[in-house]
Design an enzyme around this catalytic site. Structure first.
Site, PDB file in Angstrom:
ATOM      1  N   ASN A  10       2.612  -2.995  -6.322  1.00  0.00           N
ATOM      2  CA  ASN A  10       2.354  -1.703  -5.669  1.00  0.00           C
ATOM      3  C   ASN A  10       1.787  -2.000  -4.278  1.00  0.00           C
ATOM      4  O   ASN A  10       0.626  -2.382  -4.155  1.00  0.00           O
ATOM      5  CB  ASN A  10       1.356  -0.913  -6.525  1.00  0.00           C
ATOM      6  N   LYS A  12       1.188  -0.014  -1.852  1.00  0.00           N
ATOM      7  CA  LYS A  12       0.335   1.055  -1.293  1.00  0.00           C
ATOM      8  C   LYS A  12       0.750   1.334   0.160  1.00  0.00           C
ATOM      9  O   LYS A  12       1.928   1.230   0.478  1.00  0.00           O
ATOM     10  CB  LYS A  12      -1.145   0.679  -1.437  1.00  0.00           C
ATOM     11  N   HIS A 101      -0.928   7.232 -10.439  1.00  0.00           N
ATOM     12  CA  HIS A 101      -1.843   6.194  -9.954  1.00  0.00           C
ATOM     13  C   HIS A 101      -3.201   6.825  -9.633  1.00  0.00           C
ATOM     14  O   HIS A 101      -3.272   7.939  -9.126  1.00  0.00           O
ATOM     15  CB  HIS A 101      -1.269   5.508  -8.711  1.00  0.00           C
ATOM     16  N   GLU A 103      -5.256   6.378  -7.332  1.00  0.00           N
ATOM     17  CA  GLU A 103      -5.496   6.780  -5.931  1.00  0.00           C
ATOM     18  C   GLU A 103      -4.884   8.149  -5.661  1.00  0.00           C
ATOM     19  O   GLU A 103      -5.436   8.946  -4.900  1.00  0.00           O
ATOM     20  CB  GLU A 103      -4.944   5.704  -4.979  1.00  0.00           C
ATOM     21  N   GLU A 175      -4.873   0.921 -15.917  1.00  0.00           N
ATOM     22  CA  GLU A 175      -5.552   0.417 -14.728  1.00  0.00           C
ATOM     23  C   GLU A 175      -6.960   1.003 -14.637  1.00  0.00           C
ATOM     24  O   GLU A 175      -7.145   2.106 -14.099  1.00  0.00           O
ATOM     25  CB  GLU A 175      -4.785   0.822 -13.464  1.00  0.00           C
ATOM     26  N   GLY A 181      -8.739  -3.159  -6.835  1.00  0.00           N
ATOM     27  CA  GLY A 181      -9.114  -3.576  -5.485  1.00  0.00           C
ATOM     28  C   GLY A 181     -10.531  -4.080  -5.359  1.00  0.00           C
ATOM     29  O   GLY A 181     -11.050  -4.222  -4.252  1.00  0.00           O
ATOM     30  N   SER A 221      -7.020  -5.797  -9.997  1.00  0.00           N
ATOM     31  CA  SER A 221      -7.422  -7.136  -9.546  1.00  0.00           C
ATOM     32  C   SER A 221      -6.718  -8.272 -10.286  1.00  0.00           C
ATOM     33  O   SER A 221      -7.324  -9.303 -10.598  1.00  0.00           O
ATOM     34  CB  SER A 221      -8.949  -7.286  -9.611  1.00  0.00           C
TER      35      SER A 221
HETATM   36  P1  PGA Z   1      -5.210  -4.228  -7.192  1.00  0.00           P
HETATM   37  O1  PGA Z   1      -4.467  -2.814  -7.309  1.00  0.00           O
HETATM   38  O2  PGA Z   1      -4.298  -5.254  -7.837  1.00  0.00           O
HETATM   39  O3  PGA Z   1      -5.360  -4.458  -5.719  1.00  0.00           O
HETATM   40  O4  PGA Z   1      -6.489  -4.112  -7.900  1.00  0.00           O
HETATM   41  C1  PGA Z   1      -3.778  -2.450  -8.468  1.00  0.00           C
HETATM   42  C2  PGA Z   1      -3.200  -1.071  -8.321  1.00  0.00           C
HETATM   43  O5  PGA Z   1      -3.824  -0.229  -7.657  1.00  0.00           O
HETATM   44  O6  PGA Z   1      -2.121  -0.777  -8.845  1.00  0.00           O
END
Ligand code: PGA
Length: 266
Positions: A10, A12, A101, A103, A175, A181, A221
């Site tokens: 992903n 983003k 997601h 976010e 997640e 992140g 992560s």
């Molecule tokens: P990350 O993000 O691997 O940077 O933690 C995962 C995601 O948001 O799908």
């Protein structure tokens, strides 16, 4: 039964067209022998404007990757300024989308009813959907993680209970928000436990066969140092990867390590 792994990147709001092209070309150089792997699926989700650049580079480099969209509108067409509908994605040969997601839930205020509508719209359009779920730090501290993710499943799949071939079209990504992140990866045993709770919930919503076949990924992560440990867990069927999916050394190393797991298993 064996579930086919998914490794999904992903990206983003990162990667312009030129960056997409150079990133995927460099990645192809780093995984030359394994480019045509078939044991598991690799997907990348660039921003809309880089989708076609990704498709072209993947084709030029003979990478066996699919290119999906991070978002789309639940509406068919009309006065929705700034939105992209399913037909527009289909027109550029996109067949995979992310839905739910955290976010988008938190920052873009997508609630459970929007996620349910997007899942239905995606399936109606023939897309394959990665449906995301996961708890916040507060929910985890309250000890209500299992209920939270089960409720997210219940509302996301509302009205789809009788769908039969849903496992060909939907994969779930667990997640935990506190792990996204942050570098605080969820302990693999705990990730596996929550995923098994989600699997039980899928059995309740649909049936045991669908639960057994449903791919459930972990995200939060994930990197080249923890991928093998996470993927060795019986209920974890792949990874949704943010930060590490836009670093060529990391993403290629993740792919190679997953390939290595398959090599060991065979
Ligand atoms: P990350 O993000 O691997 O940077 O933690 C995962 C995601 O948001 O799908």
């Amino acid at each position: 039964m064996s579930r086919k792994f998914i490794i999904a990147g992903n990206w983003k709001m990162n990667m312009k067209q030129s960056e997409t092209q150079s990133f995927l070309s460099a990645l192809a150089e780093l995984i030359p022998a394994e480019k045509k792997q078939n044991d598991f699926e690799v997907l990348v989700f660039p921003p809309f404007t880089s989708i076609e650049a990704a498709q072209k580079t993947i084709k030029d480099q003979a990478l066996n990757f699919r290119v999906g969209a991070q978002n789309f509108s639940q509406f068919k067409s009309g006065a929705y300024t700034g939105e992209i509908n399913a037909e527009m994605l289909t027109e550029i040969n996109v067949q995979d989308v992310l839905v739910g997601h955290s976010e988008r839930r938190e920052i873009l205020k997508e609630d459970d009813s929007i996620i349910n509508a997007k899942l239905k719209a995606g399936l109606d359009s023939g897309f394959k959907v990665i449906l995301c779920c996961g708890e916040s730090q507060t929910i985890r501290e309250q000890g209500t993680t299992d209920k939270w993710v089960c409720d997210q499943m219940q509302t996301a799949f509302a009205g789809l209970e009788s769908t039969t071939d849903i496992t060909k079209k939907v994969a779930i990504a667990y997640e935990p928000i506190w792990a996204i992140g942050t570098g605080k990866t969820c302990d693999s045993t705990e990730a596996n436990r929550v995923i098994s709770v989600i699997r039980k919930k899928i059995a309740e919503i649909f049936n045991a066969k669908i639960a057994e076949e449903m791919r459930i990924l972990y995200g939060g992560s994930v990197n080249s140092a923890n991928i093998e440990e996470l993927m060795s867990k019986p209920d974890i069927d792949g990874a949704l990867i943010g930060g590490a999916s836009i670093k060529k050394d990391e993403f290629s190393s993740i792919i190679k390590k997953v390939l290595g797991l398959f090599a060991k298993a065979n």
